[in-house]
Design a protein around this motif. Structure first.
Motif, PDB file in Angstrom:
ATOM      1  N   LEU A   9      58.931  10.402  35.653  1.00 55.86           N
ATOM      2  CA  LEU A   9      59.746  11.474  35.103  1.00 55.86           C
ATOM      3  C   LEU A   9      60.992  11.699  35.956  1.00 55.86           C
ATOM      4  N   LEU A  10      60.810  11.730  37.271  1.00 59.06           N
ATOM      5  CA  LEU A  10      61.955  11.946  38.153  1.00 59.06           C
ATOM      6  C   LEU A  10      62.948  10.794  38.027  1.00 59.06           C
ATOM      7  N   ARG A  11      62.454   9.567  37.877  1.00 62.65           N
ATOM      8  CA  ARG A  11      63.346   8.417  37.714  1.00 62.65           C
ATOM      9  C   ARG A  11      64.186   8.545  36.442  1.00 62.65           C
ATOM     10  N   HIS A  12      63.581   9.016  35.368  1.00 63.72           N
ATOM     11  CA  HIS A  12      64.320   9.172  34.116  1.00 63.72           C
ATOM     12  C   HIS A  12      65.481  10.148  34.272  1.00 63.72           C
ATOM     13  N   VAL A  13      65.240  11.302  34.869  1.00 66.10           N
ATOM     14  CA  VAL A  13      66.329  12.271  34.993  1.00 66.10           C
ATOM     15  C   VAL A  13      67.310  11.861  36.086  1.00 66.10           C
ATOM     16  N   HIS A  14      66.831  11.140  37.093  1.00 65.05           N
ATOM     17  CA  HIS A  14      67.721  10.635  38.142  1.00 65.05           C
ATOM     18  C   HIS A  14      68.737   9.657  37.560  1.00 65.05           C
ATOM     19  N   LEU A  15      68.286   8.763  36.681  1.00 67.43           N
ATOM     20  CA  LEU A  15      69.165   7.735  36.137  1.00 67.43           C
ATOM     21  C   LEU A  15      69.933   8.198  34.898  1.00 67.43           C
ATOM     22  N   ALA A  16      69.317   9.018  34.074  1.00 62.47           N
ATOM     23  CA  ALA A  16      69.937   9.397  32.803  1.00 62.47           C
ATOM     24  C   ALA A  16      70.608  10.763  32.839  1.00 62.47           C
ATOM     25  N   LEU A  42      57.596  19.327  39.781  1.00 62.77           N
ATOM     26  CA  LEU A  42      58.852  18.867  40.366  1.00 62.77           C
ATOM     27  C   LEU A  42      59.829  20.019  40.557  1.00 62.77           C
ATOM     28  N   SER A  43      59.796  20.988  39.656  1.00 62.13           N
ATOM     29  CA  SER A  43      60.662  22.155  39.786  1.00 62.13           C
ATOM     30  C   SER A  43      60.251  23.013  40.981  1.00 62.13           C
ATOM     31  N   ALA A  88      78.096   7.445  52.645  1.00 55.03           N
ATOM     32  CA  ALA A  88      78.166   8.510  51.649  1.00 55.03           C
ATOM     33  C   ALA A  88      76.886   9.325  51.649  1.00 55.03           C
ATOM     34  N   ARG A  89      77.024  10.590  51.275  1.00 56.97           N
ATOM     35  CA  ARG A  89      75.873  11.427  50.946  1.00 56.97           C
ATOM     36  C   ARG A  89      75.814  11.483  49.425  1.00 56.97           C
ATOM     37  N   VAL A  90      74.683  11.065  48.864  1.00 53.84           N
ATOM     38  CA  VAL A  90      74.534  10.924  47.419  1.00 53.84           C
ATOM     39  C   VAL A  90      73.406  11.840  46.964  1.00 53.84           C
ATOM     40  N   GLY A  91      73.697  12.697  46.011  1.00 54.54           N
ATOM     41  CA  GLY A  91      72.700  13.635  45.529  1.00 54.54           C
ATOM     42  C   GLY A  91      71.755  13.004  44.528  1.00 54.54           C
ATOM     43  N   LEU A  92      70.575  13.592  44.392  1.00 53.50           N
ATOM     44  CA  LEU A  92      69.634  13.165  43.365  1.00 53.50           C
ATOM     45  C   LEU A  92      70.348  13.222  42.015  1.00 53.50           C
ATOM     46  N   SER A 380      56.960   8.133  44.903  1.00 47.25           N
ATOM     47  CA  SER A 380      55.964   9.127  45.307  1.00 47.25           C
ATOM     48  C   SER A 380      56.682  10.431  45.677  1.00 47.25           C
ATOM     49  N   PRO A 381      57.167  11.180  44.681  1.00 44.98           N
ATOM     50  CA  PRO A 381      58.096  12.284  44.945  1.00 44.98           C
ATOM     51  C   PRO A 381      57.599  13.352  45.905  1.00 44.98           C
ATOM     52  N   LEU A 382      56.433  13.910  45.642  1.00 45.51           N
ATOM     53  CA  LEU A 382      55.992  15.055  46.445  1.00 45.51           C
ATOM     54  C   LEU A 382      55.628  14.642  47.854  1.00 45.51           C
TER      55      LEU A 382
END
Length: 405
Positions: A9-16, A42-43, A88-92, A380-382
């Motif tokens: 899920l995090l990958r989907h919102v990270h990329l899209a 995640l929130s 660079a500093r790159v945000g999620l 492994s987000p958390l």
């Protein structure tokens, strides 16, 4: 299963970018209650936020929109080029929030200097982050052959790096683990995920610097080879009989025939021009009608086309992408490349292939380094977020004690 679903899920919102819960359910093949539970976790961790969409024009209760929290989680990305250092500093979500650059001289093995400059940039970039933002990874692209396990540069042509412990040294200075990848490999992944190669599971990325590197995506995965040193496309033989000498010790390699020195020499500007600025000067001269510059681009295009035809026959890619200095060179040599592909690539293999320049421009390898840095979090987000928060707290504690004293 839960960890994998959180990462997906995090990958989907990270990329899209922003996606509704219903869109996520469709993409992931999960029911909406599961999506709701995953986004809630995640929130709560500060990695995504949820909000009502704007006016959709549809009846009924709208699906909440999930967005990556770019200011709550970031990575440090470094790009070590032959003649330039970029940080660079790159945000999620992939947005470049801040950056630094420095010129790098082509003066030989310079590990200490490179690590010192990048570590200084990294500390500056972290100080500029929003309070509470967590650095969740560090990634670096290097213009050479990289041992993936520890980020050692096994061979860095043109600057004399052999078995240099780049990843370990930079990680030690930053106090954070550093992932290092070959610049062209990372460029291929960046174009697949964020560039012109989106939607293509089989593509080839050719990156021009002083030499030529390559990245090959087969079935959606990077072709790395047995030790991670695969896809050295610049050392494919294209002119074995009277070819130019190559840094690898051979003659007539693709990079020897189409790289920076080959173009500038063919234009009669040897000793006068160098680097990306030199390449662009030749391209601009050709655009003004300079006969020598035009002929140089045509010559380079002929050899480049032979290399591309070989790659099409070998891998049947859906797309071949030209990046780095080849992004500047290709438009002026496209006719020659196309002629060689027509003449030398098998009809069945070439009939659907697309030849394109990089959509990410000069930042393609920096973007690839950022995606490498995000890879652990997306798997492994958390767990990774908790680990990096502990590291940050551990490093902050001695500073606080020193200030108290």
């Amino acid at each position: 299963m839960r960890r994998r679903n959180l990462g997906d899920l995090l990958r989907h919102v990270h990329l899209a970018g922003a996606l509704s819960r219903s869109e996520l359910a469709d993409r992931m093949g999960l029911n909406r209650s599961t999506i709701m539970a995953l986004t809630a976790e995640l929130s709560a961790a500060g990695l995504v936020s949820e909000e009502l969409p704007g006016d959709t024009g549809r009846a009924g209760r709208p699906s909440l929109v999930v967005r990556p929290e770019r200011d709550r989680a970031h990575v440090l990305a470094f790009d070590v080029r032959v003649d330039r250092l970029v940080a660079a500093r790159v945000g999620l979500g992939g947005e470049i929030l801040d950056r630094r650059e420095a010129v790098r001289s082509r003066a030989g093995a310079d590990l200490e200097d490179v690590v010192g400059v990048l570590a200084g940039f990294g500390r500056e970039l972290r100080r500029g982050a929003r309070p509470g933002s967590v650095c969740v990874g560090v990634g670096a692209a290097y213009c050479g052959m990289i041992r993936p396990d520890d980020g050692t540069v096994r061979y860095g042509p043109y600057v004399g790096w052999v078995d240099q412990a780049f990843g370990v040294e930079l990680g030690s200075r930053l106090g954070l683990p550093v992932l290092v990848g070959n610049e062209a490999h990372l460029g291929a992944l960046a174009e697949r995920d964020r560039g012109v190669g989106r939607g293509f599971d089989n593509l080839i990325y050719l990156h021009g610097d002083v030499g030529v590197g390559g990245g090959i995506i087969v079935g959606g995965k990077l072709l790395g080879g047995d030790g991670g040193y695969g896809c050295e496309l610049g050392h494919m033989m294209v002119n074995p009989y009277d070819g130019r000498p190559c840094m690898c010790g051979s003659r007539g390699c693709l990079e020897a025939e189409v790289g920076e020195h080959a173009l500038i020499d063919a234009a009669g500007r040897s000793g006068e021009l160098s680097g990306r600025e030199g390449v662009r000067a030749v391209v601009e001269a050709a655009g003004r009608g300079d006969a020598a510059a035009e002929e140089a681009l045509h010559r380079i295009g002929d050899w480049l086309g032979i290399g591309v035809a070989n790659l099409i026959n070998l891998f049947n890619p859906g797309m071949v992408i030209f990046g780095g200095m080849l992004r500047d060179v290709y438009p002026g040599s496209a006719a020659q490349v196309g002629h060689r592909v027509e003449a030398n690539a098998m009809v069945i293999s070439r009939e659907q292939v697309r030849l394109r320049v990089s959509a990410l421009g000069d930042d393609v390898t920096l973007v690839g380094a950022a995606e490498l840095a995000f890879s652990r979090l997306l798997a492994s987000p958390l767990e990774v977020l908790a680990e990096m928060r502990r590291r940050t707290a551990h490093r902050a504690a001695p500073r606080k004690r020193a200030l108290a004293l």
